[in-house]
Design an enzyme around this catalytic site. Sequence first.
Site, PDB file in Angstrom:
ATOM      1  N   TRP A   1       0.773  -1.287   0.129  1.00 30.26           N
ATOM      2  CA  TRP A   1      -0.091   0.183   0.021  1.00 30.26           C
ATOM      3  C   TRP A   1       0.867   1.235   0.045  1.00 30.26           C
ATOM      4  O   TRP A   1       2.118   1.147  -0.039  1.00 30.26           O
ATOM      5  CB  TRP A   1      -0.913   0.057   1.376  1.00 30.26           C
ATOM      6  CG  TRP A   1      -2.232   0.356   0.922  1.00 30.26           C
ATOM      7  CD1 TRP A   1      -2.895   1.581   1.219  1.00 30.26           C
ATOM      8  CD2 TRP A   1      -3.121  -0.110   0.250  1.00 30.26           C
ATOM      9  NE1 TRP A   1      -4.106   1.623   0.519  1.00 30.26           N
ATOM     10  CE2 TRP A   1      -4.552   0.649   0.022  1.00 30.26           C
ATOM     11  CE3 TRP A   1      -3.373  -1.606  -0.307  1.00 30.26           C
ATOM     12  CZ2 TRP A   1      -5.688   0.207  -0.562  1.00 30.26           C
ATOM     13  CZ3 TRP A   1      -4.539  -2.067  -0.778  1.00 30.26           C
ATOM     14  CH2 TRP A   1      -5.650  -1.007  -0.830  1.00 30.26           C
ATOM     15  N   ASP A   2       0.371   2.363   0.019  1.00 29.10           N
ATOM     16  CA  ASP A   2       1.085   3.533   0.119  1.00 29.10           C
ATOM     17  C   ASP A   2       1.862   3.860   1.202  1.00 29.10           C
ATOM     18  O   ASP A   2       2.516   5.048   1.202  1.00 29.10           O
ATOM     19  CB  ASP A   2       0.490   4.915  -0.831  1.00 29.10           C
ATOM     20  CG  ASP A   2      -0.848   5.083   0.027  1.00 29.10           C
ATOM     21  OD1 ASP A   2      -1.114   4.560   1.148  1.00 29.10           O
ATOM     22  OD2 ASP A   2      -1.439   6.182  -0.452  1.00 29.10           O
TER      23      ASP A   2
ATOM     24  N   GLU B   1     -13.698   3.350  -0.138  1.00 30.51           N
ATOM     25  CA  GLU B   1     -13.499   4.346  -1.051  1.00 30.51           C
ATOM     26  C   GLU B   1     -13.812   3.623  -2.567  1.00 30.51           C
ATOM     27  O   GLU B   1     -13.501   4.188  -3.480  1.00 30.51           O
ATOM     28  CB  GLU B   1     -12.108   4.660  -1.285  1.00 30.51           C
ATOM     29  CG  GLU B   1     -11.850   5.590   0.153  1.00 30.51           C
ATOM     30  CD  GLU B   1     -10.336   6.228  -0.051  1.00 30.51           C
ATOM     31  OE1 GLU B   1      -9.528   5.714  -0.829  1.00 30.51           O
ATOM     32  OE2 GLU B   1      -9.952   7.016   0.741  1.00 30.51           O
TER      33      GLU B   1
ATOM     34  N   GLU C   1     -11.514  10.492   7.212  1.00 29.45           N
ATOM     35  CA  GLU C   1     -10.218  10.107   6.459  1.00 29.45           C
ATOM     36  C   GLU C   1      -9.691  11.628   6.147  1.00 29.45           C
ATOM     37  O   GLU C   1     -10.439  12.298   5.578  1.00 29.45           O
ATOM     38  CB  GLU C   1     -10.048   9.174   5.279  1.00 29.45           C
ATOM     39  CG  GLU C   1      -9.749   7.793   5.800  1.00 29.45           C
ATOM     40  CD  GLU C   1      -9.298   7.013   4.458  1.00 29.45           C
ATOM     41  OE1 GLU C   1      -8.382   7.823   3.831  1.00 29.45           O
ATOM     42  OE2 GLU C   1      -9.685   5.726   4.524  1.00 29.45           O
TER      43      GLU C   1
END
Length: 906
Positions: A201-202, A472, A568
């Site tokens: 993931w980032d 998302e 978020e």
Amino acid sequence: MGALKMQQFLLPLVLLSFTAAFELIDLSTANGFIWNAALPNKSIQVSGTVPGSIYTDLEMGGKFTGGPLLFRFNDLDYRWVSYEDWDYYLSFEVPATVASYSAVDLVFYGVDTVADIELNKSPLGTTNNMFVRYKYDVKNILKTDGSNELVVRFKSPVKYAKDRYDEQALDYPVLPTCLDPAYQGECHANHIRKMQSSFSWDWGPAFPTVGLWHEVKIEAYNSVSIRDFWVGFERDETLQQWKVDMKIHCETPDFGIDHSGTFTVTITDGDQVIHTFVQETVLNGNVDREVTSPLFTFNVPFAQIQQWMPNGWGQQKLYDVKLEFQEGTETVTLQDRIGFRTVELIEDDLTVGRSYYFRVNGEPVFLKGSNWIPSAVLPELITEQYLRELLTASKAAHMNAMRIWGGGIYEFTEFYRIADELGILIWHDMMYACSMYPANDPFLEIVSTEIRQQIRRISRHPSVLIWAGNNENEAALRQNWYGTADNFETYKADYIKLYVDTIKTIVNEEDPSRPFTVSSPSNGKRSEEEGYVSQNPGMEEYGDVHYYNYFGNMWNWETYLKPRMATEYGFQALPSVHAWTTAANPIGQDDDWHYDGRLLFTRQHHPGGNDELVLQVEGQLGKARVTTPEQQFLDMIYLTQMHQAEAIKIESEHYRRLQYLDFDGLGHCMGSLYWQLQDIWQGPSWASIEYGGRWKPLHHFATKFFAPLSFMLWIRDGNVAVYPHDYRNGADMVPGILLIKLQSWSQINPVVIERLPNVNGNSSLEWQKPLDSWLSDNGCSRQTCFLTATYEDPETGRQLAPDSYLYPSNFTAITNLVKANVQVTSVGEVYESESSWVIDVQLSTDYPAAFVWLDTITDRKGRFSDNGFLMPTATKTVSFLSPEPITDSTAFLENLKVAHLAEIIR
């Protein structure tokens, strides 16, 4: 790595009591069972660990020569492991008594992920979902007179996901086809029901491991076994009683045979029995030998119950509940704890849009908290102690909510128990994130089992607030993140099949006591009215939003949205020196400690992230001093962490103010959950707690911007103002005096002090001035002065709320910032307080100092009571709290260092 040492996380079993009706054999390594792991051709063989996985087993077996898993580039250098198939095998014996039971099941509580299982050369089945419990009838296969041979043959998750993608793509591709190259990850995680972030993931690495990540057990029984239960509550204000609904999920030893017996539900508080419910019933298992009891309903008077409330709103009262099923002479039991509480999601029509907030036991609750990712990239490294440390740190920052993000795991049972104890409400995504997903029948079938099992396992916990179908994916579909626009209707149909027809339907069946939202962010009911894929997901007027902006003036509250709920938002920062030391070679050996070095570049998985950090730091704090590459890296650690903390402080305070303020119908915000709580490795990320548990400045800031009572200075329409923000409508107010000080950066004494002796605490405006004229009247400007607000006891001077401050200008424009002489003047004697060793630290300064950061040279466990703070006064005392003994205060003093902003920037 501190708390993240190699340790088994033993999932607590609340399954059955140990009576003659039941026999359990836990085949875990900790119980003496000797597992082995190997390539199919046996060219690599090591001891296996259950629970565990192949990466940790290979490391423990000495098969890695490049150092620990998270050292330097080992996430890439050890990637070969994920491309191989691996076998786990065990030889074991069982007592002869096992054969006498009606049912003998081999139960896998967690298989990661795709495997063929055989016992004594008899195939049992194939697994393909990390989140499913697999049960196999082995009564006629298991030997009680000799050794049993169990083999679990794992397939490479990377290759399996690629194969499933290729099969699907013959019809149409399920997008995205791969991650951004910056992620340094693997493709097609959306085609395998595995922790999505294990493919990278980032904010984390790719370690697509295989293994048995939960226990493997032999469960033998005669009567039914009790697996899980659901409990729902309603408040009857008229009759002053709780209506309690309960369903009990059982397993039967056979199919087609009735089991007539008596259920007894006993609720106790210590030794006191609160309520007993008895019901005779008949159970008959389905083809899977599973059966759910009829709905049981009983009432408990309010007077007998103390309700469960989230942190800051009351007590987290939990009651012991014991479920018994008696059939003839045999009795089986399950025991756990429950909390009496109701949850409602309120979406009422407003002049503009709709509200979006939660009521707990009828009380509107503003959610204050963060987002939760997996605490380690290999789940077997997560310990109960570490989960408790992280959640306790959340409570210490006055959080009452945590969002479990949809790309990780359904958490260990102990996580939910700790959240119950601490009063942390859980917004719970299902494990689907940032992707389109297949919607063919085989995929939907394994999803159905996953959702049903997980909801049954988790739903009895009072901490769980809401279920969300995904992270998302509505926004990704509508906003064409991955190129879905060309085939939008097909992807939309898949979206509805998966999240609405399958997941939503099952969740509502299994847990009607909680709200369900199909996605986060989402427009709530409006998204549903628009066919579950809104034209504009994440509108300010509806539902919840995720908001990120790395290019605006993020120290200006007007940059941000005005949503109903912010679930978020965040900014990156580098990890601390302590964390980076565990990932990098020593300073000076290569470029590991250079900001433009290969290691930092490789660990920055957010595309363009390092450039964005420079942009934000230089725009708000200024350019770092000119020095060596190594010192520049150390300076950037400090600067990025301080920028992150201040930016999220400003944004979080903005959302708290919006609870009370209206901007032409926008506002009415009832939640502030920043991204993210914890790190999964040592790299740039959005976390406030880094890998291993050390607090970043952001977490220290959170203890203030989430404090129950907070006075927030801010500028609106040219006026500087202050409101008291008490999220319980005055419940936390105590009589005090509010001191508003105007201070110059070039002198330690305030320029002027305004005193407000009668603060009422009803969130109305307490003080306001036209900023520029007030500054100029006192010989100040936005570029030379700043403001603070202190609420204190007028007699003792004791602070009654955290200090607030306002910088009218960013630091690049300040003209009189002095390089203050901030020093540690002394430390006190060590004393014990609440299971911590505490030592007080006294500081002094000759000028105001911004972002003062205290640290220890050694990697000592613990934290300061305040850190990263503005020091506007000549002296300040903070405490260092350590879970380990501090034996020498002189050595502690010698190991302290202090930094502040004026030393770091040009």
